[in-house]
Design an enzyme around this catalytic site. Structure first.
Site, mmCIF file in Angstrom:
data_model
loop_
_atom_site.group_PDB
_atom_site.id
_atom_site.type_symbol
_atom_site.label_atom_id
_atom_site.label_comp_id
_atom_site.label_asym_id
_atom_site.label_seq_id
_atom_site.Cartn_x
_atom_site.Cartn_y
_atom_site.Cartn_z
ATOM 1 N N MET A 70 52.935 51.544 46.430
ATOM 2 C CA MET A 70 52.217 50.851 47.507
ATOM 3 C C MET A 70 52.112 49.367 47.186
ATOM 4 O O MET A 70 51.846 48.979 46.051
ATOM 5 C CB MET A 70 50.838 51.463 47.680
ATOM 6 C CG MET A 70 50.954 52.831 48.273
ATOM 7 S SD MET A 70 49.437 53.377 49.007
ATOM 8 C CE MET A 70 49.923 55.043 49.435
ATOM 9 N N HIS A 89 44.841 49.554 46.397
ATOM 10 C CA HIS A 89 43.642 48.734 46.146
ATOM 11 C C HIS A 89 42.389 49.619 46.133
ATOM 12 O O HIS A 89 41.488 49.422 45.314
ATOM 13 C CB HIS A 89 43.450 47.699 47.258
ATOM 14 C CG HIS A 89 44.504 46.646 47.312
ATOM 15 N ND1 HIS A 89 45.389 46.537 48.343
ATOM 16 C CD2 HIS A 89 44.788 45.624 46.462
ATOM 17 C CE1 HIS A 89 46.188 45.502 48.142
ATOM 18 N NE2 HIS A 89 45.855 44.935 47.005
ATOM 19 N N GLN A 127 51.389 41.048 35.116
ATOM 20 C CA GLN A 127 50.141 40.337 35.416
ATOM 21 C C GLN A 127 49.018 40.834 34.491
ATOM 22 O O GLN A 127 48.229 40.048 33.970
ATOM 23 C CB GLN A 127 49.776 40.582 36.883
ATOM 24 C CG GLN A 127 48.398 40.104 37.287
ATOM 25 C CD GLN A 127 48.200 40.128 38.795
ATOM 26 O OE1 GLN A 127 48.637 39.224 39.476
ATOM 27 N NE2 GLN A 127 47.533 41.144 39.312
ATOM 28 N N LYS A 130 51.040 48.381 38.970
ATOM 29 C CA LYS A 130 52.264 47.899 39.635
ATOM 30 C C LYS A 130 52.581 46.477 39.164
ATOM 31 O O LYS A 130 53.715 46.112 38.992
ATOM 32 C CB LYS A 130 52.149 47.945 41.161
ATOM 33 C CG LYS A 130 53.508 47.694 41.818
ATOM 34 C CD LYS A 130 53.473 47.868 43.292
ATOM 35 C CE LYS A 130 52.848 46.681 43.970
ATOM 36 N NZ LYS A 130 53.642 45.429 43.842
HETATM 37 O O1 PAF Z 1 47.299 40.982 42.172
HETATM 38 C C1 PAF Z 1 46.858 40.208 43.028
HETATM 39 O O2 PAF Z 1 46.558 40.591 44.148
HETATM 40 C C2 PAF Z 1 46.675 38.737 42.676
HETATM 41 O O3 PAF Z 1 47.673 38.296 41.831
HETATM 42 C C3 PAF Z 1 45.275 38.427 42.095
HETATM 43 C C4 PAF Z 1 45.063 39.115 40.767
HETATM 44 C C5 PAF Z 1 44.197 38.846 43.078
HETATM 45 C C6 PAF Z 1 45.142 36.920 41.854
HETATM 46 O O4 PAF Z 1 45.269 36.191 43.034
#
Ligand code: PAF
Length: 281
Positions: free
Chosen positions: A185, A38, A154, A150
């Site tokens: 991670m 992150h 999405q 990762k």
């Molecule tokens: O990847 C994530 O952590 C979640 O799917 C997101 C994009 C924050 C949506 O809740």
């Protein structure tokens, strides 16, 4: 000092002032339990925009009824301390009520890249992701938003959503950050017991074996997948949900020979569901 805002109205007011001052907004949506992956997204957002907003919200509507919503790791104070170290401008941490008011009924329904892979095994997941990200994009109205590779599917889903629904936000993909032994991670790695943690390495080893074959010139998708499947099969207690070769942009499954593919894996190790992928070419 990283500012923390919980209210949508307050965030909108703050960001209107930021934009009026001529600054561009970069956005990193997260569900918290932040790790180095992150933080790499935040660093990238800081390079691409003047003012960086990180959201922390465990989104209930992207979890299935038997999934880990209740158990999902939450540690807001630690997350904010990490973001503070990076001099993140603002953390948006709304409550569930703030995001989903009584009577909430509107969901984004997607086909195309949302149908295969995790879309098959986690019905409703991408609808939940697309819906919350659309809401967050409407609230933050960022110039750029950074997501990690990762969650490759999405990204494909959200890029399609941005095109289809005319969001004025560019989605940027940041590379996967791995532990020193190669494990991708993930906030869910916290669930793994030490023996499971070792077994989980089968996922990245499988991808790296396929990559070695690719680097030696193999382009036949079936042969690359067989090489990866061999590694997964020889590790006990790794239950493969899918192992596929896809077009990295559309998530369409591929057969035959290709010059640009992603190999993606989802597997359960004990009760933990892990995903990983590698893009080649
Ligand atoms: O990847 C994530 O952590 C979640 O799917 C997101 C994009 C924050 C949506 O809740």
């Amino acid at each position: 000092m990283t500012e923390r805002i919980e209210s949508i109205a307050e965030l909108r007011k703050k960001l209107a002032r930021v934009k009026a001052g001529g600054q561009t907004i970069g956005f990193v949506p997260t569900m918290g339990a932040l790790h180095k992956g992150h933080l790499s997204l935040v660093r990238l957002a800081k390079k691409e925009a003047d003012f960086v907003v990180v959201s922390i919200f465990v989104n209930p509507i992207q979890f299935g009824p038997k999934e880990d919503y209740q158990r999902y790791p939450r540690n807001l104070d630690k997350d904010i301390a990490l973001l503070q170290e990076l001099k993140t401008d603002l953390v948006f941490a709304p409550s569930e009520n703030e995001m989903y008011q009584t009577g909430f009924t509107t969901h984004i329904n997607m086909e195309g890249p949302a149908l295969g892979m995790c879309g098959k095994t986690r019905p409703g997941h991408f609808s939940g992701v697309a819906t919350v990200v659309a809401k967050l994009f409407n609230i933050v109205q960022p110039k750029i938003a950074v997501f990690g590779q990762k969650d490759l599917q999405q990204i494909a889903v959200l890029k399609r959503m941005v095109i289809d629904l005319n969001f004025d936000t560019e989605i940027i993909m940041a590379p996967i950050i791995r532990e020193s032994d190669g494990l991708a991670m993930s906030s869910r790695n916290e669930y793994l017991t030490p023996p499971e943690r070792k077994k989980a390495l089968a996922l990245n080893r499988a991808l790296f074996i396929a990559e070695s074959a690719w680097l030696e010139g193999e382009r036949d998708v079936t042969k690359l997948l067989n090489a990866a499947a061999g590694v997964l099969a020889e590790t006990p207690d790794v239950h493969v949900e899918y192992l596929v070769a896809v077009n990295p942009e559309t998530m369409q499954e591929l057969t035959g020979k290709h010059e640009h593919i992603a190999i993606a894996i989802a597997a359960r190790v004990g009760s933990t569901r892990l995903i990983d992928n590698l893009i080649m070419g």
